[in-house]
Enzyme design. Sequence first.
Site, short mmCIF file in Angstrom:
data_model
loop_
_atom_site.label_atom_id
_atom_site.label_comp_id
_atom_site.label_asym_id
_atom_site.label_seq_id
_atom_site.Cartn_x
_atom_site.Cartn_y
_atom_site.Cartn_z
N GLU A 180 96.44 -65.97 -51.02
CA GLU A 180 95.74 -67.14 -51.27
C GLU A 180 95.17 -67.12 -52.54
O GLU A 180 94.48 -66.20 -52.76
CB GLU A 180 94.74 -67.53 -50.07
CG GLU A 180 95.33 -67.87 -48.91
CD GLU A 180 94.23 -68.07 -47.70
OE1 GLU A 180 93.22 -68.00 -47.89
OE2 GLU A 180 94.58 -68.20 -46.56
N ASP A 190 82.58 -73.39 -49.20
CA ASP A 190 82.41 -71.81 -49.76
C ASP A 190 80.81 -71.39 -49.90
O ASP A 190 80.13 -71.90 -50.19
CB ASP A 190 83.11 -71.75 -51.36
CG ASP A 190 84.51 -72.25 -51.35
OD1 ASP A 190 85.08 -71.88 -50.15
OD2 ASP A 190 85.04 -72.45 -52.27
N TYR A 229 95.63 -72.10 -40.11
CA TYR A 229 94.44 -71.35 -40.35
C TYR A 229 93.21 -71.50 -39.64
O TYR A 229 92.81 -72.60 -39.59
CB TYR A 229 94.10 -71.51 -41.93
CG TYR A 229 92.92 -70.83 -42.76
CD1 TYR A 229 91.90 -70.31 -42.03
CD2 TYR A 229 93.28 -70.26 -43.96
CE1 TYR A 229 91.01 -69.65 -42.62
CE2 TYR A 229 92.32 -69.40 -44.58
CZ TYR A 229 90.99 -68.92 -43.79
OH TYR A 229 89.93 -68.21 -44.57
#
Length: 275
Positions: A51, A62, A177
């Site tokens: 990734e 994040d 995911y």
Amino acid sequence: MTGTRIDRRFAKTKAENRPAFVSFVMAGDPDEATADAILAGLPSAGADIIELGMPFSDPMADGVAIQLAGQRALAAGMSLRKTIDTVARFRRNDDETPIVLMGYYNPIYIYGVEKFLADAVAAGVDGLIVVDLPAEEDEELCLPALAAGLNFIRLTTPTTDNKRLATVLKNTSGFVYYVSMTGITGAEIKNRTAVGEAVSRIKGHTNLPVAVGFGIKTPEDAALIGRGADGVVVGSALVSAVADSLVDGKPQPGTAEAVHSCVRKLAEGAKRARS
């Protein structure tokens, strides 16, 4: 063997009775040349799928480590065009390892969706993870990406119930995911049993492989999560290895090797998942 690079890679790891090791690194971190060296060495260090982060100034999902990686990359001049060029350079020597671009929609929108997809395919990108585009906005990027031949990989979370899961999975391809916790990257998994149960539940709704990310920091984590998951995703530990190698913010001769060493240890942990 037919199918996409991602299909072939998961078929390979399944045949070897192990989860795929998925490594996340930030394009252009800490600079373009060092990032190229990091990327080039990931497959031999044990990365099955890569990734590649698309640096963005406002990465809402994040944690600190990945935010800082993006800031370092942007400060060094990385852009979305240069990120795509990074993939093209990687492809000169590696036509087998899948690369998934991961990030946010804003830079893609500014670049232009049609141009972005054409350039990404030409460079050898295999899939996209765009964390801030919900399934209700599939016409924006997901459907054009699928039409262009790219996998579009969705995130599911502990709060994704079965009704929502059906919506999320509708146009998902490549793999699913599973985000192991609510919150941001870099936190610690508190309940590994719950993660395994969630993976089993998702598998009841799709034939796609399920990879688990967020909170996997050690070889032991990779082994435990990899028992039930088709893939284990590590990001914060790798970008932290970059950060820890820097001196006065500058890369050192050992920066790339610091990341590759981390990958080797974590990938070996994943291989022990079912032994």
